[in-house]
Design a protein around this motif. Structure first.
Motif, PDB file in Angstrom:
ATOM      1  N   ARG A 443     -68.402 -23.050   1.488  1.00  0.00           N
ATOM      2  CA  ARG A 443     -68.788 -24.428   1.223  1.00  0.00           C
ATOM      3  C   ARG A 443     -69.481 -24.490  -0.137  1.00  0.00           C
ATOM      4  O   ARG A 443     -70.574 -23.948  -0.318  1.00  0.00           O
ATOM      5  CB  ARG A 443     -69.714 -24.944   2.317  1.00  0.00           C
ATOM      6  N   ALA A 444     -68.857 -25.148  -1.100  1.00  0.00           N
ATOM      7  CA  ALA A 444     -69.318 -25.078  -2.488  1.00  0.00           C
ATOM      8  C   ALA A 444     -70.550 -25.937  -2.709  1.00  0.00           C
ATOM      9  O   ALA A 444     -70.599 -27.110  -2.310  1.00  0.00           O
ATOM     10  CB  ALA A 444     -68.200 -25.521  -3.427  1.00  0.00           C
ATOM     11  N   ASP A 445     -71.564 -25.354  -3.360  1.00  0.00           N
ATOM     12  CA  ASP A 445     -72.775 -26.088  -3.713  1.00  0.00           C
ATOM     13  C   ASP A 445     -72.675 -26.758  -5.078  1.00  0.00           C
ATOM     14  O   ASP A 445     -73.440 -27.670  -5.386  1.00  0.00           O
ATOM     15  CB  ASP A 445     -73.984 -25.142  -3.721  1.00  0.00           C
ATOM     16  N   GLY A 446     -71.743 -26.312  -5.916  1.00  0.00           N
ATOM     17  CA  GLY A 446     -71.658 -26.808  -7.284  1.00  0.00           C
ATOM     18  C   GLY A 446     -70.597 -27.879  -7.466  1.00  0.00           C
ATOM     19  O   GLY A 446     -69.868 -28.244  -6.543  1.00  0.00           O
ATOM     20  N   THR A 447     -70.499 -28.352  -8.703  1.00  0.00           N
ATOM     21  CA  THR A 447     -69.570 -29.410  -9.087  1.00  0.00           C
ATOM     22  C   THR A 447     -68.717 -28.935 -10.247  1.00  0.00           C
ATOM     23  O   THR A 447     -69.237 -28.396 -11.233  1.00  0.00           O
ATOM     24  CB  THR A 447     -70.344 -30.673  -9.523  1.00  0.00           C
ATOM     25  N   SER A 448     -67.428 -29.140 -10.170  1.00  0.00           N
ATOM     26  CA  SER A 448     -66.554 -28.791 -11.285  1.00  0.00           C
ATOM     27  C   SER A 448     -66.904 -29.614 -12.521  1.00  0.00           C
ATOM     28  O   SER A 448     -67.185 -30.811 -12.426  1.00  0.00           O
ATOM     29  CB  SER A 448     -65.091 -29.048 -10.901  1.00  0.00           C
ATOM     30  N   LYS A 449     -66.865 -28.969 -13.680  1.00  0.00           N
ATOM     31  CA  LYS A 449     -67.131 -29.639 -14.949  1.00  0.00           C
ATOM     32  C   LYS A 449     -65.856 -29.805 -15.785  1.00  0.00           C
ATOM     33  O   LYS A 449     -65.938 -29.994 -17.001  1.00  0.00           O
ATOM     34  CB  LYS A 449     -68.177 -28.852 -15.737  1.00  0.00           C
ATOM     35  N   VAL A 450     -64.684 -29.759 -15.137  1.00  0.00           N
ATOM     36  CA  VAL A 450     -63.443 -29.954 -15.880  1.00  0.00           C
ATOM     37  C   VAL A 450     -63.403 -31.341 -16.502  1.00  0.00           C
ATOM     38  O   VAL A 450     -62.974 -31.516 -17.646  1.00  0.00           O
ATOM     39  CB  VAL A 450     -62.224 -29.717 -14.962  1.00  0.00           C
ATOM     40  N   THR A 451     -63.867 -32.355 -15.782  1.00  0.00           N
ATOM     41  CA  THR A 451     -63.894 -33.702 -16.346  1.00  0.00           C
ATOM     42  C   THR A 451     -64.757 -33.753 -17.600  1.00  0.00           C
ATOM     43  O   THR A 451     -64.383 -34.355 -18.613  1.00  0.00           O
ATOM     44  CB  THR A 451     -64.424 -34.705 -15.305  1.00  0.00           C
ATOM     45  N   THR A 452     -65.913 -33.118 -17.547  1.00  0.00           N
ATOM     46  CA  THR A 452     -66.786 -33.078 -18.725  1.00  0.00           C
ATOM     47  C   THR A 452     -66.104 -32.366 -19.884  1.00  0.00           C
ATOM     48  O   THR A 452     -66.200 -32.808 -21.039  1.00  0.00           O
ATOM     49  CB  THR A 452     -68.104 -32.370 -18.366  1.00  0.00           C
ATOM     50  N   LEU A 453     -65.407 -31.279 -19.602  1.00  0.00           N
ATOM     51  CA  LEU A 453     -64.691 -30.564 -20.648  1.00  0.00           C
ATOM     52  C   LEU A 453     -63.642 -31.437 -21.312  1.00  0.00           C
ATOM     53  O   LEU A 453     -63.527 -31.484 -22.540  1.00  0.00           O
ATOM     54  CB  LEU A 453     -64.027 -29.315 -20.068  1.00  0.00           C
ATOM     55  N   LEU A 454     -62.866 -32.142 -20.501  1.00  0.00           N
ATOM     56  CA  LEU A 454     -61.718 -32.876 -21.031  1.00  0.00           C
ATOM     57  C   LEU A 454     -62.073 -34.257 -21.554  1.00  0.00           C
ATOM     58  O   LEU A 454     -61.500 -34.724 -22.546  1.00  0.00           O
ATOM     59  CB  LEU A 454     -60.651 -33.003 -19.942  1.00  0.00           C
ATOM     60  N   GLU A 455     -63.023 -34.919 -20.909  1.00  0.00           N
ATOM     61  CA  GLU A 455     -63.308 -36.303 -21.268  1.00  0.00           C
ATOM     62  C   GLU A 455     -64.620 -36.497 -22.006  1.00  0.00           C
ATOM     63  O   GLU A 455     -64.812 -37.511 -22.671  1.00  0.00           O
ATOM     64  CB  GLU A 455     -63.331 -37.171 -20.003  1.00  0.00           C
ATOM     65  N   GLY A 456     -65.542 -35.571 -21.866  1.00  0.00           N
ATOM     66  CA  GLY A 456     -66.860 -35.745 -22.459  1.00  0.00           C
ATOM     67  C   GLY A 456     -67.906 -35.915 -21.366  1.00  0.00           C
ATOM     68  O   GLY A 456     -67.612 -35.918 -20.168  1.00  0.00           O
ATOM     69  N   ASP A 457     -69.156 -36.077 -21.795  1.00  0.00           N
ATOM     70  CA  ASP A 457     -70.271 -36.137 -20.857  1.00  0.00           C
ATOM     71  C   ASP A 457     -70.134 -37.297 -19.872  1.00  0.00           C
ATOM     72  O   ASP A 457     -69.719 -38.398 -20.236  1.00  0.00           O
ATOM     73  CB  ASP A 457     -71.591 -36.270 -21.623  1.00  0.00           C
ATOM     74  N   GLN A 537     -84.865 -33.132  -0.413  1.00  0.00           N
ATOM     75  CA  GLN A 537     -83.433 -33.282  -0.169  1.00  0.00           C
ATOM     76  C   GLN A 537     -82.653 -32.025  -0.526  1.00  0.00           C
ATOM     77  O   GLN A 537     -81.642 -31.709   0.111  1.00  0.00           O
ATOM     78  CB  GLN A 537     -82.883 -34.456  -0.990  1.00  0.00           C
ATOM     79  N   LEU A 538     -83.131 -31.293  -1.541  1.00  0.00           N
ATOM     80  CA  LEU A 538     -82.341 -30.197  -2.096  1.00  0.00           C
ATOM     81  C   LEU A 538     -82.828 -28.800  -1.752  1.00  0.00           C
ATOM     82  O   LEU A 538     -82.068 -27.837  -1.900  1.00  0.00           O
ATOM     83  CB  LEU A 538     -82.289 -30.326  -3.625  1.00  0.00           C
ATOM     84  N   HIS A 539     -84.048 -28.627  -1.328  1.00  0.00           N
ATOM     85  CA  HIS A 539     -84.627 -27.278  -1.288  1.00  0.00           C
ATOM     86  C   HIS A 539     -83.867 -26.355  -0.332  1.00  0.00           C
ATOM     87  O   HIS A 539     -83.847 -25.138  -0.538  1.00  0.00           O
ATOM     88  CB  HIS A 539     -86.115 -27.334  -0.922  1.00  0.00           C
ATOM     89  N   ASP A 540     -83.249 -26.903   0.703  1.00  0.00           N
ATOM     90  CA  ASP A 540     -82.436 -26.110   1.629  1.00  0.00           C
ATOM     91  C   ASP A 540     -80.992 -26.601   1.654  1.00  0.00           C
ATOM     92  O   ASP A 540     -80.272 -26.374   2.627  1.00  0.00           O
ATOM     93  CB  ASP A 540     -83.005 -26.189   3.049  1.00  0.00           C
ATOM     94  N   CYS A 541     -80.544 -27.251   0.599  1.00  0.00           N
ATOM     95  CA  CYS A 541     -79.256 -27.940   0.612  1.00  0.00           C
ATOM     96  C   CYS A 541     -78.101 -26.966   0.803  1.00  0.00           C
ATOM     97  O   CYS A 541     -78.199 -25.769   0.503  1.00  0.00           O
ATOM     98  CB  CYS A 541     -79.055 -28.736  -0.682  1.00  0.00           C
ATOM     99  N   ARG A 542     -77.007 -27.512   1.287  1.00  0.00           N
ATOM    100  CA  ARG A 542     -75.785 -26.737   1.462  1.00  0.00           C
ATOM    101  C   ARG A 542     -74.597 -27.667   1.216  1.00  0.00           C
ATOM    102  O   ARG A 542     -74.561 -28.782   1.725  1.00  0.00           O
ATOM    103  CB  ARG A 542     -75.717 -26.141   2.858  1.00  0.00           C
ATOM    104  N   GLY A 543     -73.648 -27.206   0.418  1.00  0.00           N
ATOM    105  CA  GLY A 543     -72.442 -27.978   0.176  1.00  0.00           C
ATOM    106  C   GLY A 543     -72.729 -29.314  -0.478  1.00  0.00           C
ATOM    107  O   GLY A 543     -73.465 -29.399  -1.465  1.00  0.00           O
ATOM    108  N   ALA A 544     -72.174 -30.378   0.091  1.00  0.00           N
ATOM    109  CA  ALA A 544     -72.292 -31.712  -0.498  1.00  0.00           C
ATOM    110  C   ALA A 544     -73.739 -32.172  -0.619  1.00  0.00           C
ATOM    111  O   ALA A 544     -74.063 -32.992  -1.484  1.00  0.00           O
ATOM    112  CB  ALA A 544     -71.482 -32.715   0.326  1.00  0.00           C
ATOM    113  N   GLU A 545     -74.628 -31.645   0.237  1.00  0.00           N
ATOM    114  CA  GLU A 545     -76.044 -32.015   0.136  1.00  0.00           C
ATOM    115  C   GLU A 545     -76.605 -31.667  -1.238  1.00  0.00           C
ATOM    116  O   GLU A 545     -77.499 -32.358  -1.748  1.00  0.00           O
ATOM    117  CB  GLU A 545     -76.855 -31.278   1.199  1.00  0.00           C
TER     118      GLU A 545
END
Length: 583
Positions: A443-457, A537-545
């Motif tokens: 279960r992924a905790d991070g977010t892909s940054k492909v959009t940032t790479l291709l389109e900008g911030d 909200q984040l200190h024990d977060c998992r996945g989408a949290e």
């Protein structure tokens, strides 16, 4: 840009949604000339990896990019000034993320986060030694297994996890000396063997590294500089992989500029330290052919102010581990300069190896379809807050790492070379999976940054969790039995709470050096309240949290984060820069 990459873009559901949303008005021709401007929409799958490509892509695996991740050890974000080849790639063919972080700034937890896409509190690797380190790492499902399932060749060269070879495998319960984790087609990992194993080489002996080559020990590198060994091995692996039509993923993990042996006459001697007793500055080792390159330009330790003033005049508002430090003595300042020089020359050696790897990829015809990432597992203190060495703590010198990415679709630089969106180690994992069209191993905790790479911030919309295990005492609410410090980093603020009850809050727009702890400042009461809410909200977060949106008071638009980023780096450059070197 390769034709395969363009087919990938047009077949991508994200790109089709973007076209339908407005890009169609400018015509397909403009997309073919500048995918970096208009490649994807911001949509993300719940797991943090987009649906841009699936493993069962109808146009085949050959149109997906190769991915090469070069991860060095203990390199600070501002150490890029010692890597001219990588800076040139960033300036001419790539993107530099100016807000790149290692959420748990320590080798083993950080590398486990990259391989799993999870924060350390989820994968459980919280330190180097038992019960943590490699013995705590379940590597049965990692980035490698996901990428191989998606049709990639996979390889690792260099450092894996601290304790690999000497600690038992969590997966098998047996020795890891000959163990090859799941998912790797080509395994050339450095190791530290247990006593009595008959292996002389070691990950941290820069002139005698031992490798596990697909489970077979290679201990014949005595007298060879490990940076050269890892570089040559990486070139060899891409040569092997290029003979196949499959795309490939290669994790190249240099040990430099981490401290290690052997010692040499240039190393600082032992100095008196009132807070530590007799103290020897940890230093890296540099092969003779790489020495001297940056000696003349480096006047002092990288974390000491350019005006010659104190490292930090008043640490009374800091936690105990900073309060107990005295201002560096004259001998310690000299040692900090020597350590910085050695680190710079070691980074220069890595930089040359990266240049040779890129040349190899070009010669093989693979470069046009290869995404290359350069980063570090964590940053490093070199005098800031009177901290003479080390990392671990959730402060800027340890948290910030370099992040340069170049690849097809964002090499023309039409929309600028800098990005100010945050990217962390877990985000890098999600980004690699997104580029490859692979599913996350957990279960992924991070977010892909492909959009940032291709389109900008896109803006700073989620907080980054920072963690460490250095303060075992205390019973503060919200803390488990393992972590001693948990923090939240936003575009403007950094807050850290400790199990001991200590707290820190910094306004980085006004105080990039984190000199003044604002926790008790009534003017920041509402900021503290909002950050504490996010912390819970984040200190024990998992996945989408872990991707819970920040409140408006803490979020930043692309323009705001860029302004904050420029302000931050101007101040750091003004206070710490060397006259004859770029930042």
């Amino acid at each position: 840009m390769s034709a395969g990459w363009f087919r990938w873009a047009l077949d991508s559901p994200r790109v089709r949604r973007t076209l339908a949303g407005g890009l169609a008005a400018v015509g397909v021709a403009s997309v073919t000339t500048g995918l970096a401007a208009s490649g994807t929409s911001a949509g993300l799958a719940p797991a943090g990896v987009s649906d841009a490509v699936s493993a069962a892509s109808p146009f085949g695996s050959g149109s997906r990019p190769n991915v090469v991740v070069v991860m060095v050890d203990d390199m600070r974000a501002d150490d890029l000034r010692f890597a001219p080849t990588i800076r040139h790639l960033a300036d001419t063919e790539g993107v530099t993320f100016q807000n790149s972080f290692s959420p748990y700034p320590l080798c083993a937890p950080s590398r486990a986060s990259f391989l799993t896409g999870e924060y350390a509190h989820n994968h459980g690797v919280l330190w180097h030694h038992r019960p943590y380190g490699y013995a705590a790492f379940d590597d049965s499902r990692t980035l490698a297994t996901s990428l191989r399932d998606a049709g990639y060749h996979t390889g690792l060269v260099g450092k894996y996890e601290n304790g690999y070879g000497g600690m038992p495998s969590k997966v098998t319960g047996r020795s890891s000396l000959h163990y090859v984790p799941n998912g790797w087609d080509e395994w050339r990992a450095s190791l530290t063997a247990p006593p009595g194993a008959g292996v002389d080489g070691d990950t941290y002996n820069f002139m005698d590294i031992a490798l596990s080559h697909n489970g077979r020990i290679q201990d014949d590198r005595d007298g060879q500089y490990s940076t050269d060994v890892i570089g040559a091995q990486a070139r060899d692996v891409v040569g092997e992989f290029s003979r196949s039509r499959k795309p490939f993923f290669l994790d190249v993990a240099f040990v430099a500029p981490h401290a290690g042996g052997p010692r040499d006459p240039e190393d600082p001697g032992i100095t008196a330290d009132p807070s530590r007793g007799r103290y020897r500055m940890p230093t890296t080792y540099v092969a003779k052919k790489y020495r001297g390159r940056f000696d003349a330009e480096i006047e002092r330790g990288a974390g000491l102010p350019a005006d010659g003033g104190p490292a930090e005049a008043d640490v009374s508002d800091k936690p105990y581990f900073f309060r107990e430090q005295d201002e560096p003595t004259t001998a310690q300042r000299a040692a900090l300069r020597t350590a910085t020089v050695q680190r710079a020359n070691a980074i220069g050696a890595v930089d040359q190896q990266v240049g040779r790897l890129v040349k190899r990829l070009r010669d093989l015809g693979e470069w046009k379809n290869t995404v290359l990432v350069f980063t570090s597992d964590n940053g490093y203190f070199l005098g800031e807050h009177r901290q003479l060495d080390g990392k671990v703590h959730g402060h800027e010198p340890a948290l910030r790492v370099p992040m340069v990415i170049t690849g097809p679709g964002f090499r023309d630089g039409a929309h600028g070379r800098e990005r100010f969106d945050p990217i962390s180690t877990v985000d890098l994992s999600a980004t690699v999976l997104d580029l490859a069209g692979a599913q996350p191993p957990r279960r992924a905790d991070g977010t892909s940054k492909v959009t940032t790479l291709l389109e900008g911030d896109q803006g700073w919309s989620t907080g980054i969790v920072t963690e460490s295990l250095v303060h075992r005492k205390g019973r503060r609410a919200g803390f488990d039995n393992a972590r001693g410090a948990i923090g939240v980093r936003t575009a403007r603020y950094s807050m850290m709470l400790y199990r001991t009850g200590a707290s820190e809050l910094y306004d980085l727009a006004k105080d990039p050096r984190e000199q003044t702890n604002l926790w008790k400042d009534p003017a920041y009461r509402s900021v503290r309240r909002d950050l504490e809410q996010v912390w819970w909200q984040l200190h024990d977060c998992r996945g989408a949290e872990c991707r819970t949106p920040l409140p408006a008071s803490l979020a930043a638009s692309p323009e705001e984060e860029a302004d904050l980023g420029h302000t931050y780096w101007r101040r750091i450059e003004s206070d710490y820069s060397y006259r004859n070197l770029p930042r």
